[in-house]
Design a protein around this motif. Structure first.
Motif, PDB file in Angstrom:
ATOM      1  N   GLN A 135     -27.728  -4.528  14.886  1.00 46.86           N
ATOM      2  CA  GLN A 135     -28.188  -5.903  14.678  1.00 46.86           C
ATOM      3  C   GLN A 135     -27.279  -6.638  13.689  1.00 46.86           C
ATOM      4  O   GLN A 135     -26.904  -7.791  13.919  1.00 46.86           O
ATOM      5  N   LYS A 136     -26.877  -5.972  12.613  1.00 49.73           N
ATOM      6  CA  LYS A 136     -25.977  -6.599  11.646  1.00 49.73           C
ATOM      7  C   LYS A 136     -24.616  -6.912  12.267  1.00 49.73           C
ATOM      8  O   LYS A 136     -24.039  -7.965  12.007  1.00 49.73           O
ATOM      9  N   LEU A 137     -24.106  -5.995  13.084  1.00 47.60           N
ATOM     10  CA  LEU A 137     -22.831  -6.249  13.767  1.00 47.60           C
ATOM     11  C   LEU A 137     -22.934  -7.465  14.683  1.00 47.60           C
ATOM     12  O   LEU A 137     -22.047  -8.320  14.697  1.00 47.60           O
ATOM     13  N   ARG A 138     -24.011  -7.526  15.443  1.00 49.06           N
ATOM     14  CA  ARG A 138     -24.207  -8.647  16.368  1.00 49.06           C
ATOM     15  C   ARG A 138     -24.307  -9.981  15.621  1.00 49.06           C
ATOM     16  O   ARG A 138     -23.684 -10.967  16.012  1.00 49.06           O
ATOM     17  N   LEU A 139     -25.084  -9.998  14.555  1.00 50.86           N
ATOM     18  CA  LEU A 139     -25.278 -11.240  13.816  1.00 50.86           C
ATOM     19  C   LEU A 139     -24.010 -11.658  13.083  1.00 50.86           C
ATOM     20  O   LEU A 139     -23.715 -12.852  12.981  1.00 50.86           O
ATOM     21  N   GLU A 140     -23.246 -10.700  12.603  1.00 53.76           N
ATOM     22  CA  GLU A 140     -21.979 -11.025  11.962  1.00 53.76           C
ATOM     23  C   GLU A 140     -21.015 -11.665  12.971  1.00 53.76           C
ATOM     24  O   GLU A 140     -20.364 -12.658  12.674  1.00 53.76           O
ATOM     25  N   LYS A 141     -20.925 -11.081  14.160  1.00 52.79           N
ATOM     26  CA  LYS A 141     -20.062 -11.653  15.197  1.00 52.79           C
ATOM     27  C   LYS A 141     -20.561 -13.040  15.594  1.00 52.79           C
ATOM     28  O   LYS A 141     -19.768 -13.971  15.762  1.00 52.79           O
ATOM     29  N   ALA A 142     -21.876 -13.200  15.697  1.00 52.31           N
ATOM     30  CA  ALA A 142     -22.449 -14.510  16.033  1.00 52.31           C
ATOM     31  C   ALA A 142     -22.089 -15.537  14.960  1.00 52.31           C
ATOM     32  O   ALA A 142     -21.754 -16.690  15.282  1.00 52.31           O
ATOM     33  N   ASN A 143     -22.145 -15.132  13.709  1.00 49.94           N
ATOM     34  CA  ASN A 143     -21.790 -16.015  12.611  1.00 49.94           C
ATOM     35  C   ASN A 143     -20.352 -16.507  12.759  1.00 49.94           C
ATOM     36  O   ASN A 143     -20.063 -17.693  12.600  1.00 49.94           O
ATOM     37  N   LEU A 144     -19.455 -15.599  13.090  1.00 48.45           N
ATOM     38  CA  LEU A 144     -18.047 -15.980  13.291  1.00 48.45           C
ATOM     39  C   LEU A 144     -17.884 -16.926  14.481  1.00 48.45           C
ATOM     40  O   LEU A 144     -17.134 -17.900  14.413  1.00 48.45           O
ATOM     41  N   LEU A 145     -18.607 -16.655  15.564  1.00 51.59           N
ATOM     42  CA  LEU A 145     -18.537 -17.521  16.742  1.00 51.59           C
ATOM     43  C   LEU A 145     -19.113 -18.903  16.455  1.00 51.59           C
ATOM     44  O   LEU A 145     -18.596 -19.914  16.953  1.00 51.59           O
ATOM     45  N   LEU A 146     -20.169 -18.953  15.668  1.00 54.54           N
ATOM     46  CA  LEU A 146     -20.752 -20.250  15.302  1.00 54.54           C
ATOM     47  C   LEU A 146     -19.768 -21.085  14.495  1.00 54.54           C
ATOM     48  O   LEU A 146     -19.685 -22.305  14.670  1.00 54.54           O
ATOM     49  N   LYS A 147     -19.009 -20.440  13.634  1.00 53.29           N
ATOM     50  CA  LYS A 147     -18.028 -21.157  12.819  1.00 53.29           C
ATOM     51  C   LYS A 147     -16.899 -21.737  13.671  1.00 53.29           C
ATOM     52  O   LYS A 147     -16.328 -22.763  13.332  1.00 53.29           O
ATOM     53  N   GLU A 148     -16.594 -21.065  14.784  1.00 53.28           N
ATOM     54  CA  GLU A 148     -15.544 -21.565  15.683  1.00 53.28           C
ATOM     55  C   GLU A 148     -15.994 -22.811  16.433  1.00 53.28           C
ATOM     56  O   GLU A 148     -15.178 -23.610  16.856  1.00 53.28           O
ATOM     57  N   GLN A 149     -17.293 -22.966  16.631  1.00 51.02           N
ATOM     58  CA  GLN A 149     -17.911 -24.112  17.312  1.00 51.02           C
ATOM     59  C   GLN A 149     -17.329 -24.372  18.705  1.00 51.02           C
ATOM     60  O   GLN A 149     -17.100 -25.507  19.090  1.00 51.02           O
TER      61      GLN A 149
END
Length: 122
Positions: A71-85
């Motif tokens: 779950q932490k790995l998934r959310l960390e990757k999601a955080n990075l993808l959100l920053k890319e917009q």
């Protein structure tokens, strides 16, 4: 600001070498397949151990469960993808392995204290 999940391997003096090897092997597998991780049974087989031992040593070494780690790995990757917009929230949820955008948004908020949609607005 959202803090990144640390993926460092820190050796504790109370962890035996074989315990570290099992948990490190599991972590390496999960890093490659976190969007569609193997079951605990399959992961244990891949690490040449049983389910009970895998769960016990993984938690001892990484201070979290196998599921919590994924779950932490998934959310960390999601955080990075959100920053890319580049992707929308639904696409990001699917990209990191969540089938339902609502579930993803809820977990993201519980972890970071901000909804994914609020990060996309920035």
């Amino acid at each position: 600001m959202i803090h990144r999940f640390k993926l460092l391997d820190i050796m504790d003096e109370h962890i035996e070498n074989h315990e570290y090897c099992i948990s490190k092997s599991a972590k390496d597998i999960l890093l490659k397949s976190y969007t569609s991780p193997p079951t605990i049974q399959v992961l244990a087989h891949l690490c040449a151990t049983n389910e009970s031992k895998l769960k016990k040593v993984f938690k001892k070494v990484y201070k979290t469960t196998v599921y919590g780690y994924v779950q932490k790995l998934r959310l960390e990757k999601a955080n990075l993808l959100l920053k890319e917009q580049v992707l929308n929230i639904g696409e990001i949820a699917k990209e990191v392995g969540y089938k339902h955008q609502g579930h993803f948004s809820k977990l993201f908020f519980e972890t970071y204290g901000v909804y994914p949609k609020d990060l996309l607005k920035r």
